[in-house]
Scaffold this motif. Structure first.
Motif, PDB file in Angstrom:
ATOM      1  N   LEU A 241       0.846  -1.186   0.000  1.00 56.97           N
ATOM      2  CA  LEU A 241       0.000   0.000   0.000  1.00 56.97           C
ATOM      3  C   LEU A 241       0.889   1.247   0.000  1.00 56.97           C
ATOM      4  CD1 LEU A 241      -2.414  -1.129   2.863  1.00 56.97           C
ATOM      5  CD2 LEU A 241      -2.791  -1.364   0.393  1.00 56.97           C
ATOM      6  N   ALA A 242       0.507   2.271  -0.733  1.00 58.31           N
ATOM      7  CA  ALA A 242       1.230   3.540  -0.729  1.00 58.31           C
ATOM      8  C   ALA A 242       0.557   4.454   0.291  1.00 58.31           C
ATOM      9  CB  ALA A 242       1.218   4.173  -2.111  1.00 58.31           C
ATOM     10  N   ILE A 243       1.229   4.669   1.429  1.00 61.33           N
ATOM     11  CA  ILE A 243       0.675   5.495   2.499  1.00 61.33           C
ATOM     12  C   ILE A 243       1.767   6.407   3.030  1.00 61.33           C
ATOM     13  CG2 ILE A 243      -0.355   5.530   4.809  1.00 61.33           C
ATOM     14  CD1 ILE A 243      -1.665   2.850   4.180  1.00 61.33           C
ATOM     15  N   GLY A 244       1.505   7.689   3.026  1.00 63.22           N
ATOM     16  CA  GLY A 244       2.453   8.648   3.591  1.00 63.22           C
ATOM     17  C   GLY A 244       3.802   8.662   2.914  1.00 63.22           C
ATOM     18  N   GLY A 245       3.834   8.407   1.635  1.00 61.70           N
ATOM     19  CA  GLY A 245       5.092   8.429   0.900  1.00 61.70           C
ATOM     20  C   GLY A 245       5.928   7.170   1.023  1.00 61.70           C
ATOM     21  N   HIS A 246       5.345   6.128   1.596  1.00 58.69           N
ATOM     22  CA  HIS A 246       6.054   4.864   1.772  1.00 58.69           C
ATOM     23  C   HIS A 246       5.177   3.708   1.292  1.00 58.69           C
ATOM     24  CE1 HIS A 246       8.999   6.932   4.266  1.00 58.69           C
ATOM     25  NE2 HIS A 246       7.973   7.519   4.868  1.00 58.69           N
ATOM     26  N   PHE A 247       5.812   2.635   0.899  1.00 59.83           N
ATOM     27  CA  PHE A 247       5.084   1.413   0.566  1.00 59.83           C
ATOM     28  C   PHE A 247       5.100   0.517   1.795  1.00 59.83           C
ATOM     29  CE2 PHE A 247       6.395   2.868  -3.668  1.00 59.83           C
ATOM     30  CZ  PHE A 247       5.139   2.948  -4.245  1.00 59.83           C
ATOM     31  N   VAL A 248       3.903   0.164   2.272  1.00 57.94           N
ATOM     32  CA  VAL A 248       3.780  -0.576   3.524  1.00 57.94           C
ATOM     33  C   VAL A 248       2.832  -1.759   3.365  1.00 57.94           C
ATOM     34  CG1 VAL A 248       4.275   1.452   4.948  1.00 57.94           C
ATOM     35  CG2 VAL A 248       1.916   0.939   4.327  1.00 57.94           C
ATOM     36  N   ASP A 249       3.006  -2.745   4.220  1.00 59.21           N
ATOM     37  CA  ASP A 249       2.076  -3.870   4.275  1.00 59.21           C
ATOM     38  C   ASP A 249       0.778  -3.428   4.931  1.00 59.21           C
ATOM     39  OD1 ASP A 249       3.801  -5.844   3.158  1.00 59.21           O
ATOM     40  OD2 ASP A 249       4.819  -6.026   5.093  1.00 59.21           O
ATOM     41  N   ALA A 250      -0.285  -4.168   4.718  1.00 59.81           N
ATOM     42  CA  ALA A 250      -1.536  -3.938   5.435  1.00 59.81           C
ATOM     43  C   ALA A 250      -1.273  -4.149   6.921  1.00 59.81           C
ATOM     44  CB  ALA A 250      -2.614  -4.896   4.942  1.00 59.81           C
ATOM     45  N   LEU A 251      -1.988  -3.407   7.772  1.00 58.87           N
ATOM     46  CA  LEU A 251      -1.774  -3.519   9.217  1.00 58.87           C
ATOM     47  C   LEU A 251      -1.894  -4.951   9.715  1.00 58.87           C
ATOM     48  CD1 LEU A 251      -3.631  -0.365  10.582  1.00 58.87           C
ATOM     49  CD2 LEU A 251      -1.180  -0.826  10.648  1.00 58.87           C
ATOM     50  N   ASP A 252      -2.889  -5.681   9.199  1.00 59.36           N
ATOM     51  CA  ASP A 252      -3.078  -7.062   9.658  1.00 59.36           C
ATOM     52  C   ASP A 252      -2.360  -8.081   8.780  1.00 59.36           C
ATOM     53  OD1 ASP A 252      -4.649  -7.188   7.379  1.00 59.36           O
ATOM     54  OD2 ASP A 252      -6.506  -7.670   8.445  1.00 59.36           O
ATOM     55  N   GLY A 253      -1.582  -7.590   7.810  1.00 57.06           N
ATOM     56  CA  GLY A 253      -0.819  -8.482   6.940  1.00 57.06           C
ATOM     57  C   GLY A 253      -1.631  -9.176   5.864  1.00 57.06           C
ATOM     58  N   SER A 254      -2.907  -8.815   5.725  1.00 59.94           N
ATOM     59  CA  SER A 254      -3.743  -9.517   4.745  1.00 59.94           C
ATOM     60  C   SER A 254      -3.390  -9.133   3.310  1.00 59.94           C
ATOM     61  CB  SER A 254      -5.227  -9.260   5.014  1.00 59.94           C
ATOM     62  OG  SER A 254      -5.525  -7.895   4.874  1.00 59.94           O
ATOM     63  N   THR A 255      -3.579 -10.093   2.430  1.00 62.32           N
ATOM     64  CA  THR A 255      -3.322  -9.918   1.007  1.00 62.32           C
ATOM     65  C   THR A 255      -4.447 -10.580   0.217  1.00 62.32           C
ATOM     66  OG1 THR A 255      -2.064 -11.975   0.845  1.00 62.32           O
ATOM     67  CG2 THR A 255      -0.799  -9.963   1.311  1.00 62.32           C
ATOM     68  N   PHE A 256      -4.475 -10.304  -1.072  1.00 65.99           N
ATOM     69  CA  PHE A 256      -5.373 -11.033  -1.956  1.00 65.99           C
ATOM     70  C   PHE A 256      -4.670 -11.276  -3.284  1.00 65.99           C
ATOM     71  CE2 PHE A 256      -6.304  -6.605  -2.812  1.00 65.99           C
ATOM     72  CZ  PHE A 256      -6.513  -6.539  -4.176  1.00 65.99           C
ATOM     73  N   GLU A 257      -5.101 -12.300  -3.978  1.00 63.05           N
ATOM     74  CA  GLU A 257      -4.478 -12.649  -5.255  1.00 63.05           C
ATOM     75  C   GLU A 257      -5.072 -11.826  -6.393  1.00 63.05           C
ATOM     76  OE1 GLU A 257      -3.118 -17.251  -4.965  1.00 63.05           O
ATOM     77  OE2 GLU A 257      -5.261 -16.916  -5.312  1.00 63.05           O
TER      78      GLU A 257
ATOM     79  N   GLU B 145       0.261 -11.521  -5.375  1.00 62.55           N
ATOM     80  CA  GLU B 145      -0.551 -11.222  -4.193  1.00 62.55           C
ATOM     81  C   GLU B 145      -0.238  -9.790  -3.804  1.00 62.55           C
ATOM     82  OE1 GLU B 145      -0.557 -13.662  -0.745  1.00 62.55           O
ATOM     83  OE2 GLU B 145      -0.736 -15.508  -1.897  1.00 62.55           O
ATOM     84  N   VAL B 146      -1.268  -9.012  -3.486  1.00 60.26           N
ATOM     85  CA  VAL B 146      -1.080  -7.616  -3.106  1.00 60.26           C
ATOM     86  C   VAL B 146      -1.717  -7.362  -1.745  1.00 60.26           C
ATOM     87  CG1 VAL B 146      -0.966  -6.825  -5.503  1.00 60.26           C
ATOM     88  CG2 VAL B 146      -3.162  -6.866  -4.341  1.00 60.26           C
ATOM     89  N   ALA B 147      -1.239  -6.324  -1.067  1.00 60.43           N
ATOM     90  CA  ALA B 147      -1.760  -5.962   0.245  1.00 60.43           C
ATOM     91  C   ALA B 147      -3.234  -5.579   0.126  1.00 60.43           C
ATOM     92  CB  ALA B 147      -0.964  -4.803   0.823  1.00 60.43           C
ATOM     93  N   GLU B 148      -4.026  -6.038   1.095  1.00 62.46           N
ATOM     94  CA  GLU B 148      -5.456  -5.739   1.127  1.00 62.46           C
ATOM     95  C   GLU B 148      -5.726  -4.697   2.208  1.00 62.46           C
ATOM     96  OE1 GLU B 148      -9.761  -7.975   1.481  1.00 62.46           O
ATOM     97  OE2 GLU B 148      -7.958  -9.081   2.009  1.00 62.46           O
ATOM     98  N   ALA B 149      -6.068  -3.483   1.783  1.00 61.48           N
ATOM     99  CA  ALA B 149      -6.351  -2.403   2.728  1.00 61.48           C
ATOM    100  C   ALA B 149      -7.702  -2.616   3.386  1.00 61.48           C
ATOM    101  CB  ALA B 149      -6.327  -1.061   2.009  1.00 61.48           C
ATOM    102  N   LYS B 150      -7.718  -2.409   4.691  1.00 65.65           N
ATOM    103  CA  LYS B 150      -8.958  -2.478   5.461  1.00 65.65           C
ATOM    104  C   LYS B 150      -9.117  -1.159   6.208  1.00 65.65           C
ATOM    105  CE  LYS B 150      -9.045  -7.434   5.540  1.00 65.65           C
ATOM    106  NZ  LYS B 150      -8.924  -8.645   6.302  1.00 65.65           N
ATOM    107  N   SER B 151     -10.101  -1.051   7.062  1.00 66.64           N
ATOM    108  CA  SER B 151     -10.427   0.238   7.681  1.00 66.64           C
ATOM    109  C   SER B 151      -9.249   0.874   8.421  1.00 66.64           C
ATOM    110  CB  SER B 151     -11.637   0.114   8.604  1.00 66.64           C
ATOM    111  OG  SER B 151     -11.371  -0.779   9.657  1.00 66.64           O
ATOM    112  N   GLY B 152      -8.450   0.093   9.113  1.00 68.39           N
ATOM    113  CA  GLY B 152      -7.281   0.648   9.802  1.00 68.39           C
ATOM    114  C   GLY B 152      -6.273   1.252   8.843  1.00 68.39           C
ATOM    115  N   ASP B 153      -6.128   0.626   7.676  1.00 67.30           N
ATOM    116  CA  ASP B 153      -5.210   1.145   6.659  1.00 67.30           C
ATOM    117  C   ASP B 153      -5.754   2.436   6.053  1.00 67.30           C
ATOM    118  OD1 ASP B 153      -3.326  -1.167   6.665  1.00 67.30           O
ATOM    119  OD2 ASP B 153      -5.138  -2.229   6.015  1.00 67.30           O
TER     120      ASP B 153
END
Length: 66
Positions: free
Chosen positions: A11-27, A39-47
């Protein structure tokens, strides 16, 4: 990516590429043959919350107008 050019899977957040907070991904699938592309990071409400916070801090002089 399997056998091809590298793609960003975080995920692109705040100028950085980061994993989803809970580590979830989807194909992500190739629509032509159904093979898995990656597989890419799956953003949820916390993200979303941290992305909004990062965006707000990037523009501190902006205010909400109603």
């Amino acid at each position: 990516m399997k056998g091809g050019a590298a793609v960003q899977t975080k995920l692109a957040i705040g100028g950085h590429f980061v994993d989803a907070l809970d580590g979830s991904t989807f194909e992500v699938f190739n629509p032509h043959d159904g093979s898995t592309i990656d597989e890419v990071a799956e953003a949820k409400s916390g993200d979303v919350d941290r992305a909004v916070a990062a965006a707000r801090s990037a523009f501190p002089c902006r205010t909400r107008s109603h």
